[in-house]
Motif scaffolding. Structure first.
Motif, PDB file in Angstrom:
ATOM      1  N   TRP A   5      31.716 -60.482  36.344  1.00  0.00           N
ATOM      2  CA  TRP A   5      30.743 -61.191  35.534  1.00  0.00           C
ATOM      3  C   TRP A   5      29.950 -62.155  36.390  1.00  0.00           C
ATOM      4  O   TRP A   5      30.415 -62.639  37.413  1.00  0.00           O
ATOM      5  N   ASN A   6      28.725 -62.359  35.953  1.00  0.00           N
ATOM      6  CA  ASN A   6      27.824 -63.322  36.570  1.00  0.00           C
ATOM      7  C   ASN A   6      27.046 -63.966  35.430  1.00  0.00           C
ATOM      8  O   ASN A   6      26.059 -63.416  34.949  1.00  0.00           O
ATOM      9  N   ILE A   7      27.534 -65.109  34.979  1.00  0.00           N
ATOM     10  CA  ILE A   7      26.885 -65.835  33.887  1.00  0.00           C
ATOM     11  C   ILE A   7      25.921 -66.820  34.532  1.00  0.00           C
ATOM     12  O   ILE A   7      26.340 -67.812  35.127  1.00  0.00           O
ATOM     13  N   LEU A   8      24.635 -66.534  34.449  1.00  0.00           N
ATOM     14  CA  LEU A   8      23.636 -67.396  35.066  1.00  0.00           C
ATOM     15  C   LEU A   8      23.462 -68.694  34.287  1.00  0.00           C
ATOM     16  O   LEU A   8      23.354 -69.765  34.878  1.00  0.00           O
ATOM     17  N   GLN A   9      23.448 -68.569  32.950  1.00  0.00           N
ATOM     18  CA  GLN A   9      23.235 -69.762  32.135  1.00  0.00           C
ATOM     19  C   GLN A   9      23.635 -69.492  30.696  1.00  0.00           C
ATOM     20  O   GLN A   9      23.352 -68.432  30.146  1.00  0.00           O
ATOM     21  N   TYR A  10      24.302 -70.472  30.106  1.00  0.00           N
ATOM     22  CA  TYR A  10      24.638 -70.416  28.688  1.00  0.00           C
ATOM     23  C   TYR A  10      24.384 -71.799  28.109  1.00  0.00           C
ATOM     24  O   TYR A  10      24.935 -72.790  28.563  1.00  0.00           O
ATOM     25  N   ILE A  26      28.284 -68.920  36.933  1.00  0.00           N
ATOM     26  CA  ILE A  26      29.717 -68.630  36.918  1.00  0.00           C
ATOM     27  C   ILE A  26      29.911 -67.160  37.266  1.00  0.00           C
ATOM     28  O   ILE A  26      29.450 -66.283  36.548  1.00  0.00           O
ATOM     29  N   THR A  27      30.559 -66.904  38.376  1.00  0.00           N
ATOM     30  CA  THR A  27      30.838 -65.533  38.779  1.00  0.00           C
ATOM     31  C   THR A  27      32.338 -65.343  38.892  1.00  0.00           C
ATOM     32  O   THR A  27      33.082 -66.289  39.154  1.00  0.00           O
ATOM     33  N   GLY A  28      32.772 -64.111  38.681  1.00  0.00           N
ATOM     34  CA  GLY A  28      34.195 -63.822  38.811  1.00  0.00           C
ATOM     35  C   GLY A  28      34.461 -62.343  38.703  1.00  0.00           C
ATOM     36  O   GLY A  28      33.567 -61.542  38.425  1.00  0.00           O
ATOM     37  N   ARG A  29      35.717 -62.016  38.934  1.00  0.00           N
ATOM     38  CA  ARG A  29      36.138 -60.626  38.833  1.00  0.00           C
ATOM     39  C   ARG A  29      37.613 -60.569  38.500  1.00  0.00           C
ATOM     40  O   ARG A  29      38.375 -61.468  38.868  1.00  0.00           O
ATOM     41  N   ALA A  30      37.976 -59.550  37.773  1.00  0.00           N
ATOM     42  CA  ALA A  30      39.367 -59.302  37.418  1.00  0.00           C
ATOM     43  C   ALA A  30      39.651 -57.834  37.697  1.00  0.00           C
ATOM     44  O   ALA A  30      38.926 -56.962  37.219  1.00  0.00           O
ATOM     45  N   CYS A  52      31.560 -65.598  26.116  1.00  0.00           N
ATOM     46  CA  CYS A  52      30.547 -64.778  26.786  1.00  0.00           C
ATOM     47  C   CYS A  52      31.159 -63.461  27.282  1.00  0.00           C
ATOM     48  O   CYS A  52      30.563 -62.394  27.107  1.00  0.00           O
ATOM     49  N   LEU A  53      32.341 -63.527  27.868  1.00  0.00           N
ATOM     50  CA  LEU A  53      32.967 -62.333  28.439  1.00  0.00           C
ATOM     51  C   LEU A  53      33.305 -61.289  27.386  1.00  0.00           C
ATOM     52  O   LEU A  53      33.256 -60.088  27.663  1.00  0.00           O
ATOM     53  N   VAL A  54      33.655 -61.722  26.191  1.00  0.00           N
ATOM     54  CA  VAL A  54      34.005 -60.771  25.131  1.00  0.00           C
ATOM     55  C   VAL A  54      32.836 -60.537  24.176  1.00  0.00           C
ATOM     56  O   VAL A  54      32.999 -59.918  23.143  1.00  0.00           O
ATOM     57  N   GLU A  63      25.117 -61.024  33.599  1.00  0.00           N
ATOM     58  CA  GLU A  63      25.541 -59.628  33.581  1.00  0.00           C
ATOM     59  C   GLU A  63      27.054 -59.529  33.517  1.00  0.00           C
ATOM     60  O   GLU A  63      27.774 -60.338  34.095  1.00  0.00           O
ATOM     61  N   LEU A  64      27.515 -58.467  32.818  1.00  0.00           N
ATOM     62  CA  LEU A  64      28.921 -58.096  32.780  1.00  0.00           C
ATOM     63  C   LEU A  64      28.986 -56.640  33.217  1.00  0.00           C
ATOM     64  O   LEU A  64      28.168 -55.825  32.779  1.00  0.00           O
ATOM     65  N   ALA A  65      29.941 -56.311  34.086  1.00  0.00           N
ATOM     66  CA  ALA A  65      30.012 -54.944  34.588  1.00  0.00           C
ATOM     67  C   ALA A  65      31.455 -54.499  34.768  1.00  0.00           C
ATOM     68  O   ALA A  65      32.339 -55.309  35.053  1.00  0.00           O
ATOM     69  N   LEU A  66      31.681 -53.210  34.593  1.00  0.00           N
ATOM     70  CA  LEU A  66      32.975 -52.593  34.843  1.00  0.00           C
ATOM     71  C   LEU A  66      32.756 -51.524  35.900  1.00  0.00           C
ATOM     72  O   LEU A  66      31.974 -50.595  35.695  1.00  0.00           O
ATOM     73  N   ASP A  67      33.425 -51.688  37.026  1.00  0.00           N
ATOM     74  CA  ASP A  67      33.241 -50.800  38.178  1.00  0.00           C
ATOM     75  C   ASP A  67      31.773 -50.675  38.576  1.00  0.00           C
ATOM     76  O   ASP A  67      31.281 -49.598  38.908  1.00  0.00           O
ATOM     77  N   GLY A  68      31.062 -51.798  38.497  1.00  0.00           N
ATOM     78  CA  GLY A  68      29.671 -51.841  38.924  1.00  0.00           C
ATOM     79  C   GLY A  68      28.666 -51.302  37.929  1.00  0.00           C
ATOM     80  O   GLY A  68      27.477 -51.266  38.195  1.00  0.00           O
TER      81      GLY A  68
END
Length: 86
Positions: A5-10, A26-30, A52-54, A63-68
């Protein structure tokens, strides 16, 4: 699988037509098979990030991505999230 995930702004709306930026850059990965925790003091935005993630809120920029690849509805049928007040 890698969820990124890459949350630019909320922003959230306040009284009198004002807004407050709650999350910014906010960026991250699981990765599947790993354990992840979102930790921090009260009021730091943990629940806002999870919302935001759900996609409980879609009012964020990012952006939210799964395997790119962008997420599909299948991702949400295979995952779960219980709100902290439940």
């Amino acid at each position: 699988m890698v969820f990124e995930w890459n949350i630019l702004q909320y922003k959230v709306k306040l009284k009198k037509k004002k807004t407050l930026t709650v999350l910014r850059n906010i960026t991250g990965r699981a990765e599947s098979g790993s354990f992840s925790a979102i930790m921090g003091p009260s009021g730091c935005g943990k629940t806002s990030l999870m919302d935001c993630l759900v996609l409980r809120t879609r009012d964020f920029k990012g952006e939210l991505a799964l395997d790119g690849k962008p997420l599909t509805g299948e991702f949400y049928t295979n995952t779960g999230y219980v709100n902290q007040k439940e």
